[in-house]
Scaffold this motif. Structure first.
Motif, PDB file in Angstrom:
ATOM      1  N   TYR A 139       0.834  -1.206   0.000  1.00 32.98           N
ATOM      2  CA  TYR A 139       0.000   0.000   0.000  1.00 32.98           C
ATOM      3  C   TYR A 139       0.865   1.250   0.000  1.00 32.98           C
ATOM      4  N   TYR A 140       1.829   1.322   0.917  1.00 30.36           N
ATOM      5  CA  TYR A 140       2.662   2.524   1.017  1.00 30.36           C
ATOM      6  C   TYR A 140       3.544   2.725  -0.208  1.00 30.36           C
ATOM      7  N   ILE A 141       4.032   1.644  -0.779  1.00 32.20           N
ATOM      8  CA  ILE A 141       4.860   1.744  -1.985  1.00 32.20           C
ATOM      9  C   ILE A 141       4.044   2.311  -3.145  1.00 32.20           C
ATOM     10  N   TYR A 142       2.882   1.713  -3.409  1.00 33.30           N
ATOM     11  CA  TYR A 142       2.054   2.188  -4.523  1.00 33.30           C
ATOM     12  C   TYR A 142       1.498   3.584  -4.265  1.00 33.30           C
ATOM     13  N   HIS A 143       1.178   3.879  -3.018  1.00 37.34           N
ATOM     14  CA  HIS A 143       0.686   5.209  -2.659  1.00 37.34           C
ATOM     15  C   HIS A 143       1.762   6.255  -2.964  1.00 37.34           C
ATOM     16  N   ASP A 144       2.992   5.953  -2.596  1.00 42.63           N
ATOM     17  CA  ASP A 144       4.096   6.884  -2.858  1.00 42.63           C
ATOM     18  C   ASP A 144       4.375   7.000  -4.352  1.00 42.63           C
ATOM     19  N   LEU A 145       4.341   5.882  -5.056  1.00 44.40           N
ATOM     20  CA  LEU A 145       4.547   5.920  -6.503  1.00 44.40           C
ATOM     21  C   LEU A 145       3.483   6.776  -7.182  1.00 44.40           C
ATOM     22  N   ALA A 146       2.249   6.679  -6.722  1.00 45.31           N
ATOM     23  CA  ALA A 146       1.157   7.469  -7.309  1.00 45.31           C
ATOM     24  C   ALA A 146       1.413   8.961  -7.145  1.00 45.31           C
ATOM     25  N   LYS A 147       1.990   9.359  -6.020  1.00 44.05           N
ATOM     26  CA  LYS A 147       2.262  10.779  -5.788  1.00 44.05           C
ATOM     27  C   LYS A 147       3.293  11.319  -6.772  1.00 44.05           C
ATOM     28  N   HIS A 148       4.187  10.464  -7.248  1.00 45.53           N
ATOM     29  CA  HIS A 148       5.281  10.908  -8.112  1.00 45.53           C
ATOM     30  C   HIS A 148       5.103  10.520  -9.581  1.00 45.53           C
ATOM     31  N   ALA A 149       4.030   9.803  -9.876  1.00 40.46           N
ATOM     32  CA  ALA A 149       3.812   9.328 -11.248  1.00 40.46           C
ATOM     33  C   ALA A 149       3.422  10.485 -12.166  1.00 40.46           C
TER      34      ALA A 149
END
Length: 67
Positions: A32-42
């Motif tokens: 969850y935290y990995i994908y959440h962080d990736l979404a912020k920078h995508a």
């Protein structure tokens, strides 16, 4: 985790089973935290949307294991 039953209908888990389930739960919340962080920078709204959905799916999986 007491809702999980073995093949005999018992609510008791072995220590090994408990540790495996805790690891699976941790993997889901980490995801969850990995994908959440990736979404912020995508780049791109569609990419952000997809990554947020994956993050939410991972969080849902975590919450299921938590029971």
């Amino acid at each position: 985790m007491s809702n999980i039953q073995d093949v005999h209908g018992n609510n008791k888990l072995t220590e090994k089973e408990r540790l495996i389930l805790l690891k699976m739960q941790q993997d889901e919340i980490d995801g969850y935290y990995i994908y959440h962080d990736l979404a912020k920078h995508a780049k791109g709204d569609e990419n952000k949307k997809i990554l947020r959905q994956i993050a939410n799916d991972e969080k849902s999986h975590y919450q299921n294991w938590k029971r």
